[in-house]
Design an enzyme around this catalytic site. Structure first.
Site, PDB file in Angstrom:
ATOM      1  N   TYR A   1     -44.244  10.397  35.479  1.00 54.40           N
ATOM      2  CA  TYR A   1     -44.985  11.186  34.495  1.00 54.40           C
ATOM      3  C   TYR A   1     -45.987  10.306  33.769  1.00 54.40           C
ATOM      4  O   TYR A   1     -45.722   9.142  33.512  1.00 54.40           O
ATOM      5  CB  TYR A   1     -44.049  11.854  33.480  1.00 54.40           C
ATOM      6  CG  TYR A   1     -43.158  10.905  32.733  1.00 54.40           C
ATOM      7  CD1 TYR A   1     -41.931  10.494  33.263  1.00 54.40           C
ATOM      8  CD2 TYR A   1     -43.517  10.408  31.485  1.00 54.40           C
ATOM      9  CE1 TYR A   1     -41.107   9.618  32.579  1.00 54.40           C
ATOM     10  CE2 TYR A   1     -42.697   9.526  30.791  1.00 54.40           C
ATOM     11  CZ  TYR A   1     -41.499   9.138  31.347  1.00 54.40           C
ATOM     12  OH  TYR A   1     -40.676   8.264  30.677  1.00 54.40           O
ATOM     13  N   PRO A   2     -47.152  10.865  33.450  1.00 55.89           N
ATOM     14  CA  PRO A   2     -48.111  10.165  32.593  1.00 55.89           C
ATOM     15  C   PRO A   2     -47.825  10.506  31.133  1.00 55.89           C
ATOM     16  O   PRO A   2     -47.194  11.534  30.844  1.00 55.89           O
ATOM     17  CB  PRO A   2     -49.454  10.760  33.021  1.00 55.89           C
ATOM     18  CG  PRO A   2     -49.121  12.146  33.449  1.00 55.89           C
ATOM     19  CD  PRO A   2     -47.714  12.105  34.001  1.00 55.89           C
ATOM     20  N   MET A   3     -48.226   9.656  30.220  1.00 55.72           N
ATOM     21  CA  MET A   3     -48.002   9.907  28.788  1.00 55.72           C
ATOM     22  C   MET A   3     -49.081   9.225  27.945  1.00 55.72           C
ATOM     23  O   MET A   3     -49.791   8.344  28.420  1.00 55.72           O
ATOM     24  CB  MET A   3     -46.637   9.401  28.356  1.00 55.72           C
ATOM     25  CG  MET A   3     -46.390   7.946  28.666  1.00 55.72           C
ATOM     26  SD  MET A   3     -45.017   7.264  27.695  1.00 55.72           S
ATOM     27  CE  MET A   3     -45.725   7.282  26.057  1.00 55.72           C
TER      28      MET A   3
ATOM     29  N   HIS B   1     -36.580   1.401  21.702  1.00 54.97           N
ATOM     30  CA  HIS B   1     -36.817   2.014  23.005  1.00 54.97           C
ATOM     31  C   HIS B   1     -36.195   1.168  24.120  1.00 54.97           C
ATOM     32  O   HIS B   1     -35.577   1.708  25.042  1.00 54.97           O
ATOM     33  CB  HIS B   1     -38.325   2.130  23.222  1.00 54.97           C
ATOM     34  CG  HIS B   1     -38.759   3.458  23.736  1.00 54.97           C
ATOM     35  ND1 HIS B   1     -38.156   4.645  23.377  1.00 54.97           N
ATOM     36  CD2 HIS B   1     -39.771   3.816  24.578  1.00 54.97           C
ATOM     37  CE1 HIS B   1     -38.759   5.642  23.998  1.00 54.97           C
ATOM     38  NE2 HIS B   1     -39.740   5.172  24.730  1.00 54.97           N
TER      39      HIS B   1
ATOM     40  N   GLN C   1     -37.645   0.757  35.989  1.00 54.56           N
ATOM     41  CA  GLN C   1     -38.795   1.328  35.318  1.00 54.56           C
ATOM     42  C   GLN C   1     -40.057   0.569  35.704  1.00 54.56           C
ATOM     43  O   GLN C   1     -40.051  -0.654  35.753  1.00 54.56           O
ATOM     44  CB  GLN C   1     -38.569   1.175  33.812  1.00 54.56           C
ATOM     45  CG  GLN C   1     -39.241   2.224  32.972  1.00 54.56           C
ATOM     46  CD  GLN C   1     -38.793   2.119  31.518  1.00 54.56           C
ATOM     47  OE1 GLN C   1     -38.263   1.093  31.085  1.00 54.56           O
ATOM     48  NE2 GLN C   1     -39.019   3.173  30.756  1.00 54.56           N
TER      49      GLN C   1
ATOM     50  N   SER D   1     -40.790   7.936  21.007  1.00 57.07           N
ATOM     51  CA  SER D   1     -40.992   9.172  21.778  1.00 57.07           C
ATOM     52  C   SER D   1     -41.020  10.399  20.868  1.00 57.07           C
ATOM     53  O   SER D   1     -41.911  11.240  20.976  1.00 57.07           O
ATOM     54  CB  SER D   1     -39.860   9.367  22.798  1.00 57.07           C
ATOM     55  OG  SER D   1     -40.085   8.628  23.964  1.00 57.07           O
TER      56      SER D   1
END
Lengths: 245, 245, 245, 245, 245
Positions: free
Chosen positions: C141-143, C168, C181, C219
């Site tokens: 996913y992009p963010m 995080h 990741q 987030s």
């Protein structure tokens, strides 16, 4: 809470944006092209030659459209008919309508100039029953008033709105003689609340007036803008040259 | 409330993004391909060879486009013509324009460097009537200033905007010699308010400058960004190699 | 105001999503299919066999894509070339690229682990010049970081951002050994600011880590997420089975 | 800050929306139609006849889809396979998947009923490994929790979330016997965070429960909703009648 | 927190928007056109001739649709059937449904007029089981109540909502005799929460009522609006003339 302004409405407008299928057009045979152009010129000249209202065609720069048709008509039925009639032409088969705006001219609300001896002023009538200016370019965009918590046009007082519109008019007056403005309303008719046409012979004036007005409270705080279309007007008789690339 | 800056405008820009129909291209016969490439090379070299302005072509990475054409022209009509002329080529039939940005170069507003002896400085003229840099890459994106309740660019004072733009310029100066920036305005012309071209020989510099600037108040608080296009420039004569995959 | 972090960048990534035209594929004759599969397998194995970087292919569940290609390359030009080379294959004619993300690996900013004896640590190098993990699944996913009035990442202090990233990282460490990741940056390169790949052998871990992290301040308050793609990796040699349904 | 809830996950769900190309279907010859229907019925009955999970098909009212397939499977691979296998059928060539949602059943977090003697309760198991209810209608919609400045679900305390979910459950209990609810999670898997299926024999109950719940704090303040799909279930053996209009 | 109103529901509505493929239609042979029109007229007249409910067809101005079908039926199944049955006609092959709204008539909540002697009043029954007015025009739009931090309809008190709806009703009463309003609910059924049909013989009244109401608190603060469709009703027997352009 409600303080709507009294408005008077005039003629209906359709801005119809069309993209050309250039590949199909290029590979059509010459006879087809010729008859398609002839028929389309006849359509456009006939559409502009009506007693009330008119029709103009613009070449739109960029990918959003190739052509923009601006139709002005006294009734919704006539607007619908002139839009639909084009679909029956040969040229239409090489295009599709990809965006549009339906609206109606309006005056009232924010100026005293609109009424004269208890009747609509000449100024107001020119806004309600307009000719399409001959200007070389048009900047067309739809817009709405914001209705967000701290910037809700419909929660401001009538006096505040009057002041904002006066400021806006003063910004506009700087461009008198360089920009002709046509405002039409579309609340209850189309997605955005208004349509704005800026007719000019120099697109830098269109950029200038919209930039200057963006600092006016009415725009800075209370407006949201839809897509902007930059169009170059051409007479129907130049359609042939237009399609020749 | 209004404190717009005086601006001077120069030439018009069209960024035209195109997707290729690779399937159709692959299955075209060699003679069609050859003549399509020849014609397109001629178009591109001719378009770049104009006396004023120029044309560059970029390969765009990712699905948003295959090719980006950057046209710079003195007038809107010439911009419209060079866009439309491509549609008449054979290669165009294998592509469609899927996105675009129309704008005009501008200076003024935030620097003193723009004026010299009461006239436009050499610096300003290079911004208004630019050559397209030879750089290997371009990062192009459109952007607008925010007009939200607590972050409304058009409600800030002229002094505050001057300070923000000074900070922004200082961030940019860190990349002097690595990034060439071309800013064009599109208020009243296209959907976003500005277009930004960052020309560079290393895309990491484009990432770096946009990342660093994002912490500047002008970007962090007052900007919204459109799509970003990463393009690799190639000379028209390489079109054949480009299309060979 | 600006407190950007120093970053180091490595290789470029392209996530390319493709939809298959199953109808055309189904009705192709067997010889066409066979040669299309052979050629595509050769393309994929060759693309993965480069000295630096690699290529993986995933089956994407749901309508957003059928296939996702993940390409990692040292340069933008190589990324562009490997994307374009596929378009020349027979299989490509049965697909179209419908979404993509272009980015570059990065380290730095929020950990001390990245530097060792004044040089990039082995850890940092594994992040900048990564192998594609063999894991069965990927969640891509992009963010971007939010830039809203009360939740603007780019207005927080460097210390605050360090604390948020530490929290995080701690959430992430709960999934050590279960999630690999891969973070890549796309500011100035593509529409979203980052791309995130979570490689795992159990999609419930991907769901778990994203759910847990959503309660982290970084987030919960400061992130907005693009589309999520769930992919199942398969070796190029299984392409035949994939296409057989 | 983080107070995520422990969750247990079960089977995977795919909601696949498909539009029919009625024109092509109508003009297909009868033999093609017959064999396409036979094959699709066989596919659907086989897909529903698996040992674990199941498959249902719904006619969707309105333009968003013609058909919705609901697949439940123990693994992502099986979900991917059953989606892809349909693409190899003749009927698939008359359809395209235009929207979808991928998710996994989950329990935990907000009720004590889920655990019994330290193990998953029978109730929890029925939620994790569900049968598709026989109900005449389904209302399916994806949703997410808001993460805006004053309405951020992920910043609320666990106790507050427990209270909100209790209120929500009480609203739901008013519809016991009239609505069967199936909740699945898609964080890290798909764009929205959850999928909700409301199975009912009277769509007015689906309208009622969603309307009533919209006044619950969990919905009123903390939820955003995706598209709503209204489906009418039919047995695969009625596919023939469905396609006959 | 929850203070939902009791509602009663009646018949189901489908607004189905369709675009015509004029190019294909124009080039169809006369016999095909004739039989397509005959069949479609028969379909439309039959659809309107049902014992309970009805069907109307409108020409939509602008690019969003060419035709809008309004179907009213006692059950979801009948709605689905009448939508699907059209797809089997020849005319349907020249159209595609590009937008739609599914909803159900409702009363209750904000007026006392709905109940009489403990039973539904005649007024309420006319709203639940409506005839389609013969009016020349319709303005159709879907809408929802806002759920933002400072403008959340579902957090207001029942008394406040009653007051707002009273103000709204009073604005509407100014247009009694000029506008016939049909409200239908779509919570849990379709994406927007309500559908609004304004039937009128003069589109300026539709513009007027929506403009005036926009200053009511219920609209100004608590409503968001979907697309607006302006339709001109015509009897099925005029379909031939409609398609002749």
């Amino acid at each position: 809470m409600a303080e709507p302004r009294d408005k008077a409405e005039g003629w209906y407008l359709l801005h119809g944006m069309r993209k050309l299928n250039w590949g199909d057009w290029n590979s059509a045979d010459e006879r087809t092209k010729e008859s398609a152009v002839d028929e389309a010129v006849e359509y456009l000249e006939g559409a502009d030659g009506v007693d009330e209202g008119g029709t103009a065609v613009y070449s739109v720069v960029g990918d959003k459209a190739d052509l923009m048709f601006l139709h002005i008509r006294p009734t919704v039925e006539e607007l619908d008919a002139v839009e639909r009639r084009f679909e029956r032409t040969r040229l239409a088969e090489f295009t599709r309508e990809t965006a549009s705006h339906v609206s109606v001219t309006e005056v009232g609300g924010y100026t005293n100039e609109d009424v004269e001896d208890g009747d609509l002023s000449k100024y107001a009538r020119s806004k309600l029953f307009p000719d399409i200016p001959d200007s070389r370019f048009v900047s067309f965009y739809p817009m709405s008033r914001k209705r967000d918590p701290e910037q809700n046009w419909y929660e401001t007082t009538r006096q505040h709105r009057d002041e904002m519109m006066r400021e806006h008019r003063e910004s506009g007056e700087e461009y008198a003689g360089r920009i002709k403005q046509l405002i039409s309303g579309s609340i209850g008719i189309d997605d955005w609340e208004w349509g704005v046409d800026l007719f000019t012979d120099d697109m830098k004036h269109a950029k200038g007036i919209v930039y200057d007005m963006r600092f006016d409270e009415a725009s800075a705080v209370y407006s949201e803008f839809g897509p902007f279309y930059t169009g170059i007007r051409f007479p129907p008789s130049d359609l042939d040259a237009y399609l020749a690339g």
